[in-house]
Design a protein around this motif. Structure first.
Motif, short mmCIF file in Angstrom:
data_model
loop_
_atom_site.label_atom_id
_atom_site.label_comp_id
_atom_site.label_asym_id
_atom_site.label_seq_id
_atom_site.Cartn_x
_atom_site.Cartn_y
_atom_site.Cartn_z
N ALA A 181 -1.23 -22.72 19.58
CA ALA A 181 -0.51 -21.84 20.49
C ALA A 181 0.97 -22.16 20.46
CB ALA A 181 -1.06 -22.02 21.91
N GLY A 182 1.80 -21.12 20.47
CA GLY A 182 3.24 -21.30 20.48
C GLY A 182 3.84 -21.62 19.13
N SER A 183 3.04 -21.63 18.07
CA SER A 183 3.56 -21.96 16.75
C SER A 183 4.28 -20.77 16.14
CB SER A 183 2.43 -22.42 15.84
OG SER A 183 1.47 -21.39 15.67
N HIS A 184 5.07 -21.05 15.10
CA HIS A 184 5.80 -20.01 14.37
C HIS A 184 5.39 -20.10 12.91
CE1 HIS A 184 8.37 -19.17 17.83
NE2 HIS A 184 8.45 -20.49 18.00
N PRO A 185 4.34 -19.38 12.51
CA PRO A 185 3.80 -19.52 11.15
C PRO A 185 4.81 -19.08 10.09
CG PRO A 185 2.25 -18.40 12.61
CD PRO A 185 3.55 -18.46 13.33
N TYR A 186 4.52 -19.55 8.88
CA TYR A 186 5.35 -19.21 7.72
C TYR A 186 5.06 -17.80 7.22
CZ TYR A 186 6.66 -19.19 2.75
OH TYR A 186 7.13 -18.85 1.52
N GLN A 187 3.80 -17.38 7.30
CA GLN A 187 3.43 -16.14 6.63
C GLN A 187 2.18 -15.54 7.25
OE1 GLN A 187 3.68 -15.36 2.08
NE2 GLN A 187 1.68 -16.26 2.41
N LEU A 188 2.13 -14.20 7.23
CA LEU A 188 0.92 -13.45 7.60
C LEU A 188 0.62 -12.50 6.45
CD1 LEU A 188 0.01 -11.75 10.94
CD2 LEU A 188 0.06 -10.38 8.86
N THR A 189 -0.62 -12.50 5.98
CA THR A 189 -1.01 -11.65 4.86
C THR A 189 -2.21 -10.80 5.25
OG1 THR A 189 -0.29 -13.32 3.27
CG2 THR A 189 -1.71 -11.58 2.45
N ALA A 190 -2.07 -9.49 5.14
CA ALA A 190 -3.18 -8.57 5.40
C ALA A 190 -3.71 -8.05 4.07
CB ALA A 190 -2.71 -7.39 6.26
N SER A 191 -5.00 -8.26 3.82
CA SER A 191 -5.64 -7.85 2.55
C SER A 191 -6.62 -6.72 2.82
CB SER A 191 -6.37 -9.03 1.91
OG SER A 191 -5.46 -10.05 1.56
N LEU A 192 -6.41 -5.59 2.17
CA LEU A 192 -7.26 -4.41 2.31
C LEU A 192 -7.77 -4.02 0.93
CD1 LEU A 192 -4.73 -2.38 4.49
CD2 LEU A 192 -6.56 -3.83 5.35
N ASN A 193 -9.09 -3.95 0.79
CA ASN A 193 -9.69 -3.63 -0.51
C ASN A 193 -10.53 -2.36 -0.39
OD1 ASN A 193 -9.04 -6.14 -2.18
ND2 ASN A 193 -9.93 -7.02 -0.33
N PHE A 194 -10.28 -1.42 -1.28
CA PHE A 194 -10.98 -0.14 -1.27
C PHE A 194 -11.81 0.03 -2.54
CE2 PHE A 194 -6.72 0.33 0.62
CZ PHE A 194 -7.09 0.53 1.94
N PRO A 195 -12.97 0.69 -2.44
CA PRO A 195 -13.77 0.92 -3.65
C PRO A 195 -13.13 1.96 -4.56
CG PRO A 195 -14.76 2.02 -1.76
CD PRO A 195 -13.63 1.20 -1.22
N THR A 196 -13.43 1.86 -5.84
CA THR A 196 -12.96 2.83 -6.82
C THR A 196 -14.15 3.50 -7.49
OG1 THR A 196 -12.83 1.07 -8.48
CG2 THR A 196 -10.82 1.60 -7.30
N GLU A 197 -13.89 4.63 -8.14
CA GLU A 197 -14.93 5.34 -8.87
C GLU A 197 -14.37 5.87 -10.17
OE1 GLU A 197 -16.20 8.52 -6.39
OE2 GLU A 197 -14.24 9.49 -6.29
N ARG A 198 -15.26 6.25 -11.08
CA ARG A 198 -14.85 6.80 -12.37
C ARG A 198 -14.56 8.28 -12.24
NH1 ARG A 198 -13.09 3.18 -16.11
NH2 ARG A 198 -14.54 1.43 -16.31
N LEU A 199 -13.45 8.72 -12.80
CA LEU A 199 -13.11 10.13 -12.92
C LEU A 199 -12.82 10.37 -14.39
CD1 LEU A 199 -12.61 12.81 -11.43
CD2 LEU A 199 -10.21 12.15 -11.24
N GLY A 200 -13.87 10.77 -15.12
CA GLY A 200 -13.75 10.83 -16.57
C GLY A 200 -13.67 9.43 -17.12
N ASN A 201 -12.60 9.15 -17.86
CA ASN A 201 -12.40 7.81 -18.41
C ASN A 201 -11.47 6.95 -17.55
OD1 ASN A 201 -14.01 8.29 -20.71
ND2 ASN A 201 -12.30 9.29 -21.75
N GLU A 202 -11.01 7.52 -16.41
CA GLU A 202 -10.05 6.81 -15.58
C GLU A 202 -10.70 6.33 -14.28
OE1 GLU A 202 -7.17 6.06 -16.57
OE2 GLU A 202 -6.82 7.42 -18.26
N LEU A 203 -10.08 5.31 -13.68
CA LEU A 203 -10.46 4.85 -12.35
C LEU A 203 -9.62 5.56 -11.31
CD1 LEU A 203 -10.78 0.96 -12.72
CD2 LEU A 203 -12.59 2.52 -11.99
N THR A 204 -10.22 5.87 -10.17
CA THR A 204 -9.49 6.47 -9.08
C THR A 204 -10.07 5.96 -7.77
OG1 THR A 204 -8.72 8.57 -8.12
CG2 THR A 204 -10.98 8.50 -8.95
N GLY A 205 -9.33 6.09 -6.70
CA GLY A 205 -9.81 5.64 -5.41
C GLY A 205 -10.95 6.50 -4.92
#
Length: 318
Positions: A186-210
């Motif tokens: 409590a009361g600390s001042h951290p060096y860093q905050l990192t938010a990680s968000l991962n979404f699935p992908t799918e094939r659209l022809g030969n390409e990847l898309t969200g």
């Protein structure tokens, strides 16, 4: 000139904020690994080829040592590695990690190059899907470089069905010190905050898309965790962010970085692009705003802060 590459998908996003949080006494600086493993696409079709993307980021405040480090990916039965490629985002490195397929179910990449803070190592492993059903779990780990080892796992369902919209497992928003350790005092001042968000992908022809193409994302911070919007002394305007200069924002307005996992036409390999994250002049009614230019393709992302006035008065970003 802007990069003439077309952005096909954003499979994962991580925002690392440092300047807003860094003040006060800090733990001894040191390197620390954050490890992420994603299946590409989200579902592996039987008999097809697919990919695992393993990314190790130095989230500590000090470069890794020149001691050898290794990144390893272990595959389950039903998958076999056919190709591996590695890269580093650290421009001071003389060469990327060297990789080899030790066995059909194991890939190892090694390097003695130092990795500076906020820089990453990326390993792409192409696999052949020989299983006809089930959920195939791959495991990755990293050791060496003067930092504590880390491990991660990811499941890839074997299915020809469309990939459902949503988040992949692994959402986290760690608050860490200069040594990469989680800060909880409590009361600390951290060096860093990192938010990680991962979404699935799918094939659209030969390409990847969200899968589903998310547009608006809201992250609620726990009550009692706040950034200091007055910490950055220089703010970037919308006109500067969207100018033809790259970057157009003042250097002093940068408060962090954004890592975007992307598939780019003409490149052929899924990569992780690093983008500067700037403190912006906020719109009326908002205490703070962040902004970035995704892969310098004039796709401008904004994170606007707010207060949950109808609940517990905690902070959120969207």
């Amino acid at each position: 000139m802007r990069a003439q590459r077309r952005l096909i998908s954003i499979a994962a996003m991580a925002l690392a904020l440092s300047a807003w949080l860094a003040c006060g006494a800090q733990a001894a600086a040191g390197p620390a690994w954050k490890l992420v493993l994603n299946p590409l696409p989200g579902n592996f079709a039987p008999g097809a080829s697919a990919e695992f993307l393993l990314v190790a980021t130095n989230v500590g405040a000090k470069a890794t040592s020149a001691d050898p480090l290794s990144l390893k990916l272990d595959l389950p039965a039903g998958l076999s590695a056919s190709k591996v490629e590695a890269a580093t985002s650290d421009r001071s490195a003389a060469a990327p990690p060297k990789c080899k397929i030790e066995a059909p179910q194991q890939v190892i990449c090694t390097t003695s190059e130092a990795v500076n803070p906020s820089r990453l190592l990326r390993v792409n492993v192409t696999v052949n899907v020989t299983a006809s059903e089930g959920s195939l779990v791959a495991e990755g780990n990293i050791e060496g470089g003067g930092a504590a080892s880390q491990a991660v796992s990811a499941a890839a369902p074997v299915s020809a069905a469309p990939v459902p919209f949503g988040f992949l497992p692994g959402f986290s928003v760690p608050v860490t010190g200069e040594d990469g350790a989680v800060t909880t005092a409590a009361g600390s001042h951290p060096y860093q905050l990192t938010a990680s968000l991962n979404f699935p992908t799918e094939r659209l022809g030969n390409e990847l898309t969200g899968a589903g193409h998310p547009r608006d994302i809201v992250v609620d911070l726990p009550r009692g965790l706040l950034a200091n919007p007055a910490a950055p002394r220089v703010l970037c305007t919308e006109a500067e962010l969207t100018s033809q200069d790259a970057p157009g924002c003042p250097e002093a307005s940068q408060v962090g970085v954004v890592y975007l996992t992307t598939a780019l036409v003409g490149v052929g390999t899924t990569g992780v692009e690093t983008n500067n994250l700037y403190a912006m002049v906020p719109p009326p009614g908002a205490p703070a705003e962040l902004g970035f230019d995704a892969v310098t393709l004039c796709v401008f992302g904004h994170v606007i802060a707010g207060i949950r006035s109808d609940e517990d008065y905690g902070a959120y970003g969207y």
